[in-house]
Design a protein around this motif. Structure first.
Motif, PDB file in Angstrom:
ATOM      1  N   GLU A  63       0.982  -1.531  -0.232  1.00  0.00           N
ATOM      2  CA  GLU A  63       0.019  -0.075  -0.128  1.00  0.00           C
ATOM      3  C   GLU A  63       1.232   1.517  -0.029  1.00  0.00           C
ATOM      4  OE1 GLU A  63      -2.776  -0.487   3.411  1.00  0.00           O
ATOM      5  OE2 GLU A  63      -3.523  -2.258   2.763  1.00  0.00           O
ATOM      6  N   GLU A  64       2.087   1.111   0.315  1.00  0.00           N
ATOM      7  CA  GLU A  64       3.221   2.235   0.400  1.00  0.00           C
ATOM      8  C   GLU A  64       3.842   1.918  -0.555  1.00  0.00           C
ATOM      9  OE1 GLU A  64       3.139   4.680   2.860  1.00  0.00           O
ATOM     10  OE2 GLU A  64       0.455   3.480   2.975  1.00  0.00           O
ATOM     11  N   THR A  65       3.880   1.042  -1.901  1.00  0.00           N
ATOM     12  CA  THR A  65       4.495   1.066  -2.836  1.00  0.00           C
ATOM     13  C   THR A  65       3.647   1.245  -4.375  1.00  0.00           C
ATOM     14  OG1 THR A  65       6.139  -0.465  -1.767  1.00  0.00           O
ATOM     15  CG2 THR A  65       5.968  -0.397  -4.250  1.00  0.00           C
ATOM     16  N   ASP A  66       4.168   2.478  -4.929  1.00  0.00           N
ATOM     17  CA  ASP A  66       3.797   3.069  -6.264  1.00  0.00           C
ATOM     18  C   ASP A  66       4.261   1.924  -7.172  1.00  0.00           C
ATOM     19  OD1 ASP A  66       2.271   5.133  -4.776  1.00  0.00           O
ATOM     20  OD2 ASP A  66       4.261   5.841  -5.316  1.00  0.00           O
ATOM     21  N   VAL A  67       5.424   1.419  -7.427  1.00  0.00           N
ATOM     22  CA  VAL A  67       6.009   0.334  -8.251  1.00  0.00           C
ATOM     23  C   VAL A  67       7.108  -0.714  -7.977  1.00  0.00           C
ATOM     24  CG1 VAL A  67       7.059   0.564 -10.587  1.00  0.00           C
ATOM     25  CG2 VAL A  67       5.652   2.737 -10.050  1.00  0.00           C
ATOM     26  N   LEU A  68       6.302  -1.217  -7.948  1.00  0.00           N
ATOM     27  CA  LEU A  68       7.485  -2.740  -7.269  1.00  0.00           C
ATOM     28  C   LEU A  68       8.001  -3.735  -8.708  1.00  0.00           C
ATOM     29  CD1 LEU A  68       7.850  -4.918  -5.766  1.00  0.00           C
ATOM     30  CD2 LEU A  68       6.187  -6.194  -6.863  1.00  0.00           C
ATOM     31  N   LEU A  69       9.239  -3.444  -8.709  1.00  0.00           N
ATOM     32  CA  LEU A  69       9.985  -3.813  -9.466  1.00  0.00           C
ATOM     33  C   LEU A  69      10.479  -5.152  -9.005  1.00  0.00           C
ATOM     34  CD1 LEU A  69      11.155  -1.225  -9.741  1.00  0.00           C
ATOM     35  CD2 LEU A  69      12.715  -1.699 -10.928  1.00  0.00           C
ATOM     36  N   TRP A  70      10.781  -6.565  -9.837  1.00  0.00           N
ATOM     37  CA  TRP A  70      10.657  -8.142  -9.668  1.00  0.00           C
ATOM     38  C   TRP A  70      12.005  -8.699 -10.271  1.00  0.00           C
ATOM     39  CZ3 TRP A  70       7.565 -10.101  -5.615  1.00  0.00           C
ATOM     40  CH2 TRP A  70       7.440 -11.193  -5.129  1.00  0.00           C
ATOM     41  N   TRP A  71      12.889  -8.941  -9.747  1.00  0.00           N
ATOM     42  CA  TRP A  71      14.328  -9.354 -10.346  1.00  0.00           C
ATOM     43  C   TRP A  71      14.037 -11.031  -9.043  1.00  0.00           C
ATOM     44  CZ3 TRP A  71      17.922 -13.385 -10.072  1.00  0.00           C
ATOM     45  CH2 TRP A  71      19.000 -13.071 -10.621  1.00  0.00           C
ATOM     46  N   GLY A  72      13.506 -12.582 -10.137  1.00  0.00           N
ATOM     47  CA  GLY A  72      13.907 -13.700  -9.542  1.00  0.00           C
ATOM     48  C   GLY A  72      14.475 -14.485 -10.257  1.00  0.00           C
ATOM     49  N   HIS A  73      15.342 -15.577 -10.165  1.00  0.00           N
ATOM     50  CA  HIS A  73      15.663 -16.984 -11.688  1.00  0.00           C
ATOM     51  C   HIS A  73      15.129 -17.945 -10.652  1.00  0.00           C
ATOM     52  CE1 HIS A  73      19.582 -17.994 -13.267  1.00  0.00           C
ATOM     53  NE2 HIS A  73      18.882 -18.418 -14.149  1.00  0.00           N
ATOM     54  N   CYS A  74      17.130 -17.887  -9.792  1.00  0.00           N
ATOM     55  CA  CYS A  74      16.687 -19.742  -9.079  1.00  0.00           C
ATOM     56  C   CYS A  74      15.554 -20.175  -8.072  1.00  0.00           C
ATOM     57  CB  CYS A  74      18.429 -19.870  -8.771  1.00  0.00           C
ATOM     58  SG  CYS A  74      18.543 -19.213  -6.942  1.00  0.00           S
ATOM     59  N   ALA A  75      15.210 -19.139  -7.522  1.00  0.00           N
ATOM     60  CA  ALA A  75      14.126 -19.659  -6.714  1.00  0.00           C
ATOM     61  C   ALA A  75      12.971 -19.249  -6.184  1.00  0.00           C
ATOM     62  CB  ALA A  75      14.426 -18.651  -5.148  1.00  0.00           C
ATOM     63  N   HIS A  76      12.217 -19.753  -7.827  1.00  0.00           N
ATOM     64  CA  HIS A  76      10.187 -19.030  -8.026  1.00  0.00           C
ATOM     65  C   HIS A  76       9.598 -19.665  -6.804  1.00  0.00           C
ATOM     66  CE1 HIS A  76      11.909 -16.715 -11.602  1.00  0.00           C
ATOM     67  NE2 HIS A  76      11.888 -17.570 -11.917  1.00  0.00           N
ATOM     68  N   GLY A  77      10.503 -20.707  -6.844  1.00  0.00           N
ATOM     69  CA  GLY A  77       9.778 -22.056  -6.443  1.00  0.00           C
ATOM     70  C   GLY A  77       9.272 -21.619  -4.892  1.00  0.00           C
ATOM     71  N   GLU A  78      10.097 -20.812  -3.697  1.00  0.00           N
ATOM     72  CA  GLU A  78      10.543 -20.853  -2.547  1.00  0.00           C
ATOM     73  C   GLU A  78       9.556 -19.416  -2.165  1.00  0.00           C
ATOM     74  OE1 GLU A  78      14.776 -20.142  -0.776  1.00  0.00           O
ATOM     75  OE2 GLU A  78      15.297 -21.609  -2.793  1.00  0.00           O
ATOM     76  N   VAL A  79       9.160 -18.900  -3.342  1.00  0.00           N
ATOM     77  CA  VAL A  79       8.104 -17.715  -3.128  1.00  0.00           C
ATOM     78  C   VAL A  79       6.820 -18.017  -2.273  1.00  0.00           C
ATOM     79  CG1 VAL A  79       7.646 -15.289  -3.842  1.00  0.00           C
ATOM     80  CG2 VAL A  79       9.476 -15.995  -4.658  1.00  0.00           C
ATOM     81  N   GLN A  80       6.544 -17.563  -1.502  1.00  0.00           N
ATOM     82  CA  GLN A  80       4.762 -17.911  -0.570  1.00  0.00           C
ATOM     83  C   GLN A  80       4.583 -17.110  -1.534  1.00  0.00           C
ATOM     84  OE1 GLN A  80       5.344 -16.198   3.320  1.00  0.00           O
ATOM     85  NE2 GLN A  80       7.117 -17.093   4.163  1.00  0.00           N
ATOM     86  N   ASP A  81       2.801 -18.499  -1.562  1.00  0.00           N
ATOM     87  CA  ASP A  81       1.980 -17.979  -2.615  1.00  0.00           C
ATOM     88  C   ASP A  81       1.109 -16.703  -1.907  1.00  0.00           C
ATOM     89  OD1 ASP A  81       2.428 -19.449  -4.164  1.00  0.00           O
ATOM     90  OD2 ASP A  81       0.931 -21.055  -3.477  1.00  0.00           O
ATOM     91  N   ALA A  82       0.846 -17.132  -0.709  1.00  0.00           N
ATOM     92  CA  ALA A  82       0.393 -15.340   0.207  1.00  0.00           C
ATOM     93  C   ALA A  82       0.852 -14.218   0.009  1.00  0.00           C
ATOM     94  CB  ALA A  82       0.530 -15.420   1.973  1.00  0.00           C
ATOM     95  N   VAL A  83       2.190 -13.984  -0.686  1.00  0.00           N
ATOM     96  CA  VAL A  83       2.688 -13.104  -1.274  1.00  0.00           C
ATOM     97  C   VAL A  83       2.010 -12.835  -2.475  1.00  0.00           C
ATOM     98  CG1 VAL A  83       5.449 -11.379  -1.287  1.00  0.00           C
ATOM     99  CG2 VAL A  83       4.639 -13.005   0.539  1.00  0.00           C
TER     100      VAL A  83
END
Length: 262
Positions: A63-83
């Motif tokens: 809610e305090e972020t206007d724009v989110l940047l996302w860099w991922g590679h080897c740990a996609h599966g570790e990101v929690q579904d709630a996030v």
């Protein structure tokens, strides 16, 4: 006018486990990107990483972020579904999102695209030439017709994404492959940009042209309008009151009968 509030999210895995990556980005790719954005003017960037509680994106943070940047590679599966849910709901509500390099295969990007987002790739340190295909696009402001990165990982077509709203860049590689390397989307009230360059073992995020693209994309993706309160609720809300039938008639046209026909 207040600064655009940006969160730069990174896995921060390669930087901790690979000496080559650590030598190029001693503070992490996320910190390098955030520092360039903070120097661009009109942008305030913070960082968040996978290893933090809630991956650095606890409830309320977006809610305090206007724009989110996302860099991922080897740990996609570790990101929690709630996030992932949190990120997608924020985009649908109006937050901008920029996905970098191998984040094409991240959970949030695949959820927002609704497609496999697969591609072909080759890691051989090839030259990448990025051609500007939409000269007047805000993301391309201040850029030449093309620019080159001396060493990058190759991504090639077919790229399993939906047809983009706009294609801003197309890449060519030494092996002859081409790739839609800068594409835009609208998802709900939020704008989404995917930008291809950024393999971890090359100094891509130190490049001035790449930094300009990212800063331009942040300004393009920023939506100053208030967030949609609950973007997932509206289509399934029942209406409690029945509509009253319309009984009053307007003025009868010449030759019109009671049924409205002439």
């Amino acid at each position: 006018m207040s600064d655009i509030r940006v969160t730069v999210w990174g896995e921060n895995v390669h930087e901790r486990t690979n000496a080559v990556v650590r030598g190029i980005y001693p503070e992490g790719m996320h910190s390098t990107i955030a520092a360039a954005l903070n120097a661009a003017g009109g942008i305030t960037a913070r960082t968040a990483t996978l290893d933090q509680p809630d991956h650095g994106l606890p409830p309320g943070s977006l809610e305090e972020t206007d724009v989110l940047l996302w860099w991922g590679h080897c740990a996609h599966g570790e990101v929690q579904d709630a996030v992932v849910d949190r990120v997608c709901n924020a985009v649908w509500s109006g937050m901008g999102a920029i996905f970098l390099h191998s984040a094409h295969f991240s959970k949030p990007f695949k959820r927002l695209m609704g497609t496999p987002c697969n591609l072909t790739w080759r890691e051989a340190g090839e030259r990448e030439r990025l051609w500007l295909t939409s000269r007047n696009h805000p993301i391309a402001a201040g850029l030449p017709d093309h620019f080159e990165l001396e060493h990058e990982e190759m991504y090639g077509e077919p790229f399993g994404i939906p047809d983009p709203m706009e294609t801003v860049f197309v890449s060519w590689f030494q092996g002859g492959e081409v790739f839609r390397s800068g594409v835009t989307y609208k998802r709900g009230a939020g704008k989404v940009f995917y930008f291809r360059p950024g393999h971890e073992t090359y100094p891509t995020y130190h490049d001035a042209h790449v930094q300009r693209v990212i800063a331009n994309a942040v300004r393009w993706a920023h939506n100053p309008a208030p967030r949609v309160a609950d973007p997932c609720d509206a289509p399934n809300v029942p209406v409690d009151t029945a509509l009253e039938p319309i009984t009053e008639r307007g003025p009868r046209l010449h030759g019109q009968d009671d049924r409205g026909f002439r």
